[in-house]
Design an enzyme around this catalytic site. Sequence first.
Site: not given
Ligand SMILES: C[S@@+](CC[C@H](N)C(=O)[O-])C[C@H]1O[C@@H](n2cnc3c(N)ncnc32)[C@H](O)[C@@H]1O
Length: 286
Positions: A18, A41, A103, A121, A147, A167
């Site tokens: 971040h 994500h 994020s 998401e 995503g 991410d």
């Molecule tokens: C590491 S976290 C994201 C953190 C966020 N980017 C942040 O920095 O605050 C990953 C997220 O991706 C989601 N996720 C997993 N596979 C996904 C996909 N194919 N497409 C979108 N989201 C997905 C999960 O549910 C989770 O909430």
Amino acid sequence: MNYRHSFHAGNFADVFKHIFIVRILLYLCLKESPFRVIDTHAGEGFYDLNCEEANRTSEWRHGVGRLRDFKGIDKSFCDLIQPYLCCVGINENDQPLAHYPGSPMIASRFMRQQDRAIFCELHPEASRLLRRQFAHDKRIKTLHLDGYLGLGAFMPPKERRGLVLIDPPFEQKDEITRLLSSFLLAYRKWPTGIYVIWYPIKDPDFDRKLCAEFFNNNITRTLRLSLNIGGQADGLKNTGLLIVNPPFTLEDEAQELMPFLTRLLAQGEDAGYQIDWAVREGKIER
Ligand SMILES: C[S@@+](CC[C@H](N)C(=O)[O-])C[C@H]1O[C@@H](n2cnc3c(N)ncnc32)[C@H](O)[C@@H]1O
């Protein structure tokens, strides 16, 4: 899908990622013309640091928790980190930390009236919470969507300036294959965007192979940053960011930020960091 970011929000990996996202957003704000943020994500967008999940791991205490108490560090480090500290609610009144922005929330706090964002998401509950966070913000579209599909579908954005954050949780065995193929599709449609890809470093060979893929696919400018907090504890210790088309100021900022950040977040004497170019102007660096 088992991963929930509420267990990890505000941990060392979030802080590292971040801080650089904030530096990139500030750079984008230097020009009046609008930019677009695409977060593939996105997570929930905002986290309660007193919830059961956060208490169960307490990861944030060794991440953002450590930044609340630091004193006496180099002035240029403090100047560079200040916008991130304000954004996450660390200020001079020493209030206890109760929440941590994800994020999407961080991006929204730097976006201006003219800027736009798309946050994807896939987890149903996380997606519901994300939609609720931004329901009244007309600049932002939240989607319950894979995503990787969004990555191909929304390129290039009409603003032709902006940041794409990729991410994923790296839960799936084929995550890196999907990530690379979707990223390459997006990059071919929009080669001038700034892309930030986060990844865990569990095996040093993984890092080397990833960079070779970038080179073999003619990705030109890619800055690589990695942070290893060291120590004996189990769990994730080493993570990386690949930043494609970084702002030209970012390498120097990383040189200022990384030594102090490593010291602040270290869990053992073997903590360390790296700053190098995975690919620089069409040349692989190693
Ligand atoms: C590491 S976290 C994201 C953190 C966020 N980017 C942040 O920095 O605050 C990953 C997220 O991706 C989601 N996720 C997993 N596979 C996904 C996909 N194919 N497409 C979108 N989201 C997905 C999960 O549910 C989770 O909430």
